[in-house]
Design an enzyme around this catalytic site. Structure first.
Site, PDB file in Angstrom:
ATOM      1  N   ASP A  60       4.182 -22.807 -40.459  1.00 10.24           N
ATOM      2  CA  ASP A  60       4.440 -23.976 -39.345  1.00 10.24           C
ATOM      3  C   ASP A  60       4.416 -25.224 -39.788  1.00 10.24           C
ATOM      4  OD1 ASP A  60       3.009 -21.392 -38.623  1.00 10.24           O
ATOM      5  OD2 ASP A  60       1.795 -22.053 -37.146  1.00 10.24           O
ATOM      6  N   HIS A  62       4.741 -28.140 -37.319  1.00 11.27           N
ATOM      7  CA  HIS A  62       3.711 -29.150 -36.333  1.00 11.27           C
ATOM      8  C   HIS A  62       4.459 -30.772 -36.382  1.00 11.27           C
ATOM      9  CE1 HIS A  62       1.577 -26.388 -34.118  1.00 11.27           C
ATOM     10  NE2 HIS A  62       1.180 -25.697 -35.289  1.00 11.27           N
ATOM     11  N   ASP A  97       6.258 -23.132 -34.513  1.00  7.36           N
ATOM     12  CA  ASP A  97       5.478 -24.067 -34.448  1.00  7.36           C
ATOM     13  C   ASP A  97       6.034 -25.217 -35.079  1.00  7.36           C
ATOM     14  OD1 ASP A  97       3.807 -22.647 -32.649  1.00  7.36           O
ATOM     15  OD2 ASP A  97       2.027 -22.801 -33.986  1.00  7.36           O
ATOM     16  N   ASN A 132       4.082 -19.973 -30.661  1.00  9.18           N
ATOM     17  CA  ASN A 132       3.291 -20.227 -29.258  1.00  9.18           C
ATOM     18  C   ASN A 132       3.555 -21.816 -28.856  1.00  9.18           C
ATOM     19  OD1 ASN A 132       1.236 -20.928 -31.529  1.00  9.18           O
ATOM     20  ND2 ASN A 132       0.099 -21.302 -30.066  1.00  9.18           N
ATOM     21  N   HIS A 133       3.834 -22.602 -29.877  1.00 12.17           N
ATOM     22  CA  HIS A 133       3.850 -23.918 -29.250  1.00 12.17           C
ATOM     23  C   HIS A 133       5.119 -24.146 -28.588  1.00 12.17           C
ATOM     24  CE1 HIS A 133      -0.087 -25.902 -30.376  1.00 12.17           C
ATOM     25  NE2 HIS A 133      -0.128 -24.632 -31.231  1.00 12.17           N
ATOM     26  N   HIS A 232       5.604 -14.890 -35.404  1.00 11.48           N
ATOM     27  CA  HIS A 232       4.750 -16.123 -35.342  1.00 11.48           C
ATOM     28  C   HIS A 232       3.327 -15.397 -35.458  1.00 11.48           C
ATOM     29  CE1 HIS A 232       3.281 -20.116 -35.277  1.00 11.48           C
ATOM     30  NE2 HIS A 232       2.509 -19.755 -34.198  1.00 11.48           N
TER      31      HIS A 232
END
Length: 390
Positions: A60, A62, A97, A132-133, A232
């Site tokens: 991830d 982010h 993500d 999921n993001h 993920h």
């Protein structure tokens, strides 16, 4: 015969002007130049790809551009002085993500897209899958967006609208649909200073939005490369029985606006492929259940997952059948040291890390709990080799 520039009219300019404007907007937003900003969209990658000579997995990101560049450099995928692809025929998979928790989300999307084009031209590949993001943001759920992230989209909207205005100056130039149409201009309960950024984020990332279409629609949700399945969150037997290709197709159709506004069920619930933590949380993994899932995927030997931060770094359980690679590298998470997973053609697994607390001799992580105690916590071992880089 050369064209006399004095005789150029708008009738002659549409293709040239449109490409120029797109390149201008891209550079203004990202600092990157795309000679052909909007090429004809290629077919999405297959759900199952053959094993490459070298496979790299990245966790991830982010919204943290500097830490992402560190991870890419650690993996030998970019030249840190130019940020250009140097991975040759390496195949890399980033497990989702990219969005939320940081302020470099758009710049990361542009960078990854740029590297995908360079990798393909060099005989390699960079694949990104949905986390999921990504699903949350396409759904309009921005609860993990930062003020800096919202402002980045506000600035994108200024350049995007400037591009539309430039195209409207010349009759004959194809004008894309206005992504802001139908989006409210005010958001009760949100500070007024963020309204423009929220509106821009909705316009860009909603199904069929320009950023969703360009940078997310090509993502897979599940990807099998050689004997490694990338997802993920994780996979359960009902996901396999429903069909991995079908899940990928339904999510892609949703992102492109062909499948309504509500995300497909297999990316929506707690036990969905982007939210599941059953094989990535804690050391008491249900290895029998994991084995049953992998047996349903022909040729799969391991599941590689992000989603759940591993404060001790990349690790494997169930005899490395479950590999967890989210090290929380973003400053918006735990500001972890970048690490990547390397899978060589013979199935050899290696962790590439710059973590000086990694004990190379014992291949185990030393995590210092508190300096005053002078104690180290040794986490369970795995069979993965480790390479510590300065």
């Amino acid at each position: 015969m050369e064209m006399d520039s004095s005789n150029l009219t708008c009738r002659d300019l549409p293709p040239i002007l449109s490409s120029f404007v797109d390149a201008f907007v891209d550079f203004s937003v990202s600092g990157l130049f795309f000679p052909n900003p909007n090429p004809n969209p290629s077919a999405p990658p297959a759900t199952r790809l053959p094993a490459p000579g070298r496979l790299v997995a990245i966790g991830d990101l982010h919204g943290d551009l500097p830490k992402t560049l560190q991870a890419l450099s650690l993996a030998g995928l970019i030249d840190p002085s130019t940020n250009r692809w140097t991975g040759s025929a390496t195949v890399a998979v980033q497990v989702g993500d990219v969005l939320d928790r940081g302020g470099d989300e758009l710049r990361l999307l542009y960078l990854l897209h740029h590297l995908k084009l360079q990798a393909a031209a060099d005989g390699g590949a960079l694949h990104t899958i949905h986390g999921n993001h990504e699903i949350m943001n396409v759904s309009g759920n921005f609860r993990y967006a930062t003020a800096a992230g919202v402002d980045e989209f506000r600035r994108w909207a200024l350049w995007y609208r400037a591009g539309l205005a430039m195209k409207r100056l010349c009759p004959g130039v194809e004008i894309p649909p206005d992504p802001f149409k139908g989006i409210p201009k005010s958001f009760p309960g949100v500070k007024k200073e963020f309204w423009e950024g929220i509106r821009a984020r909705l316009a860009a990332l909603r199904p069929d939005g320009p950023i969703a279409n360009r940078f997310l629609a090509g993502n897979q949700t599940v990807l099998l490369v050689g004997d490694s399945v990338f997802v993920h969150g994780g996979l359960l037997q009902n996901h396999i029985q429903y069909g991995l290709e079908k899940i990928n197709e339904e999510v892609r159709d949703w992102v492109t606006g062909l499948n309504g506004r509500i995300s497909p069920v297999f990316v929506r619930s707690r036990d969905s492929v982007v939210w599941l933590r059953r094989f990535s949380e804690g050391w008491n993994c249900d290895c029998r259940q994991l084995e049953g899932v992998l047996e349903l995927i022909p040729g799969a030997k391991r599941m590689v997952m992000g989603h759940t931060i591993q404060e001790e770094g990349i690790n494997g359980v169930c005899e490395d059948r479950a590999i967890r690679i989210d090290v929380g590298l973003s400053k918006g998470c735990t500001d972890g040291l970048p690490e990547v997973l390397e899978i060589n053609g013979g199935g050899e697994l290696r962790i590439l890390t710059s973590n000086p607390l990694y004990d190379r001799q014992h291949k185990r992580r030393r995590v210092v709990e508190e300096e005053k105690k002078g104690l180290a916590l040794l986490v369970p071992d795995s069979r993965m080799e480790v390479e510590v880089k300065a």
